[in-house]
Design a protein around this motif. Sequence first.
Motif, short mmCIF file in Angstrom:
data_model
loop_
_atom_site.label_atom_id
_atom_site.label_comp_id
_atom_site.label_asym_id
_atom_site.label_seq_id
_atom_site.Cartn_x
_atom_site.Cartn_y
_atom_site.Cartn_z
N ILE A 149 0.84 -1.19 0.00
CA ILE A 149 0.00 0.00 0.00
C ILE A 149 0.88 1.24 0.00
O ILE A 149 2.03 1.20 0.42
N ASN A 150 0.32 2.34 -0.51
CA ASN A 150 1.07 3.57 -0.69
C ASN A 150 0.32 4.75 -0.06
O ASN A 150 -0.89 4.85 -0.20
N VAL A 151 1.06 5.62 0.63
CA VAL A 151 0.49 6.87 1.15
C VAL A 151 0.78 7.97 0.14
O VAL A 151 1.93 8.31 -0.10
N HIS A 152 -0.28 8.53 -0.46
CA HIS A 152 -0.12 9.54 -1.51
C HIS A 152 -0.75 10.85 -1.04
O HIS A 152 -1.87 10.87 -0.51
N VAL B 3 -5.08 13.08 1.85
CA VAL B 3 -4.22 11.91 1.73
C VAL B 3 -5.03 10.73 1.25
O VAL B 3 -6.18 10.54 1.68
N THR B 4 -4.44 9.95 0.35
CA THR B 4 -5.04 8.69 -0.10
C THR B 4 -4.10 7.55 0.22
O THR B 4 -2.91 7.63 -0.05
N ILE B 5 -4.65 6.48 0.80
CA ILE B 5 -3.89 5.24 0.93
C ILE B 5 -4.47 4.28 -0.09
O ILE B 5 -5.68 4.04 -0.12
N ARG C 280 -8.12 3.98 1.82
CA ARG C 280 -8.64 5.02 2.72
C ARG C 280 -8.33 6.40 2.14
O ARG C 280 -7.33 6.57 1.45
N GLN C 281 -9.18 7.38 2.46
CA GLN C 281 -8.92 8.77 2.09
C GLN C 281 -9.35 9.70 3.22
O GLN C 281 -10.30 9.39 3.95
N HIS C 282 -8.63 10.80 3.34
CA HIS C 282 -9.03 11.83 4.30
C HIS C 282 -8.67 13.19 3.73
O HIS C 282 -7.57 13.37 3.19
N SER C 283 -9.59 14.13 3.79
CA SER C 283 -9.37 15.44 3.17
C SER C 283 -9.17 16.53 4.22
O SER C 283 -9.49 16.35 5.41
N CYS C 284 -8.65 17.68 3.77
CA CYS C 284 -8.45 18.84 4.64
C CYS C 284 -8.54 20.10 3.79
O CYS C 284 -8.44 20.05 2.56
N THR C 285 -8.73 21.22 4.44
CA THR C 285 -8.77 22.49 3.72
C THR C 285 -7.34 23.02 3.52
O THR C 285 -6.43 22.68 4.28
N VAL C 286 -7.17 23.83 2.50
CA VAL C 286 -5.90 24.49 2.23
C VAL C 286 -6.10 25.99 2.44
O VAL C 286 -6.94 26.60 1.77
N LEU D 53 0.06 17.12 5.80
CA LEU D 53 -0.34 15.87 5.14
C LEU D 53 0.53 14.69 5.58
O LEU D 53 0.06 13.56 5.62
N ALA D 54 1.79 14.96 5.91
CA ALA D 54 2.67 13.89 6.39
C ALA D 54 2.12 13.32 7.70
O ALA D 54 2.07 12.10 7.90
N ASP D 55 1.70 14.20 8.60
CA ASP D 55 1.12 13.76 9.86
C ASP D 55 -0.20 13.02 9.64
O ASP D 55 -0.45 11.97 10.23
N MET D 56 -1.02 13.57 8.76
CA MET D 56 -2.31 12.94 8.44
C MET D 56 -2.11 11.56 7.84
O MET D 56 -2.82 10.60 8.17
N GLY D 57 -1.13 11.43 6.94
CA GLY D 57 -0.86 10.15 6.29
C GLY D 57 -0.42 9.08 7.27
O GLY D 57 -0.86 7.93 7.18
#
Length: 358
Positions: A138-141, A167-169, A184-190, A203-207
């Motif tokens: 699996i990949n953290v993107h 982030v998408t896994i 898995r996916q999780h979004s955030c505002t920019v 995003l590194a922390d979120m991933g």
Amino acid sequence: MNCIYFKFIGLHFQTKLHITLNKLFFSHSTVSLKNKCGSKGPPWRVMFFGNDDFSVKSLQILTSKMRTQTIISKLDVVTTSKGNSRHVRHVAKEEKLNIYDWPVTETCLNGNYDIGVVVSFGQLIPEKIIKCFPLGMINVHASILPRWRGAAPIVYTILNGDLTSGVTIMKIQPRRFDVGEIVRQHSCTVDKDETAEELKRKLADMGGRLLVDCFKELTRTLRSAVPQPETGITYAPKVDKSMADIDWNATDSNTVYNKYRALCGIWPLTTTWHGTTVKLLKLCKYQISNLEIQLKPGELLYDKQRHKLAVKCGGKGGYVSIEELKIPGHRPMSGKDFFNGFVYMKAENERKFDSTLR
């Protein structure tokens, strides 16, 4: 009385039989699943593939879980000798993890790991290596796939003024980057002023945290993976230094500012001042109050009240202010100092930056 007793015995026997059959069925299902994937089950044995500072946060979070021996029992690291791999090597050495140089062989993987985890590795992994892991890889993107497939998703998120990221896994497929099923996916505002470096840290922390969530129910999570949508696909290829050049005639203020936010941790934006290349180290959006002023793209305006040096932009127009810049042979200076030392002595029609195009 006897009749009631026999009914009770029958019910007791039925219940015991039902429980026994359930246990047998559950045991058989569990063994079948283990045999099918070739894995011993949790806690999982993990091989981590990472190659830069974005990888580090995931590695640190996985290491903390490995210490507890709850969801991860083994964690080794594969990295390269290129780029920023020193960050990954430093953490791996501190945590006393085994380190393997890329490329790795099937011999060192077969039977020793359950799953491979890839975080900002930058190498296309062969099918024979993927098959060494019973649960695959699996990949953290750092994007909400299929938007921004490719090497630089964070840069292109900021460059294009996206208001959301995430982030998408996903599962790794051979021969192609970033096309695997979404786990898995999780979004955030920019934020409108957020830089690529700031978004990268977020995003590194979120991933890393999303990765740990996957491991809590890994087999079920992997089975629930879904294909990526066929619409909304965009690409984020490697960043080229020429992207830092500014064409004042064609570029409006929003685009210049987004370019600064996207590249400031990589390269400074560049322009030309009377034949000399100038590095723009810090920019801000600038609102001009005097609507009667008519300037052409690249021309400079000094606001004496706010002590700001502004540049007129092309396209849809607007201004950016120069907060800090550098000219060869001089230390970095403020826009005010640049105006006093270089701009003020020029005639008004010569107070302009020229576009720098490679």
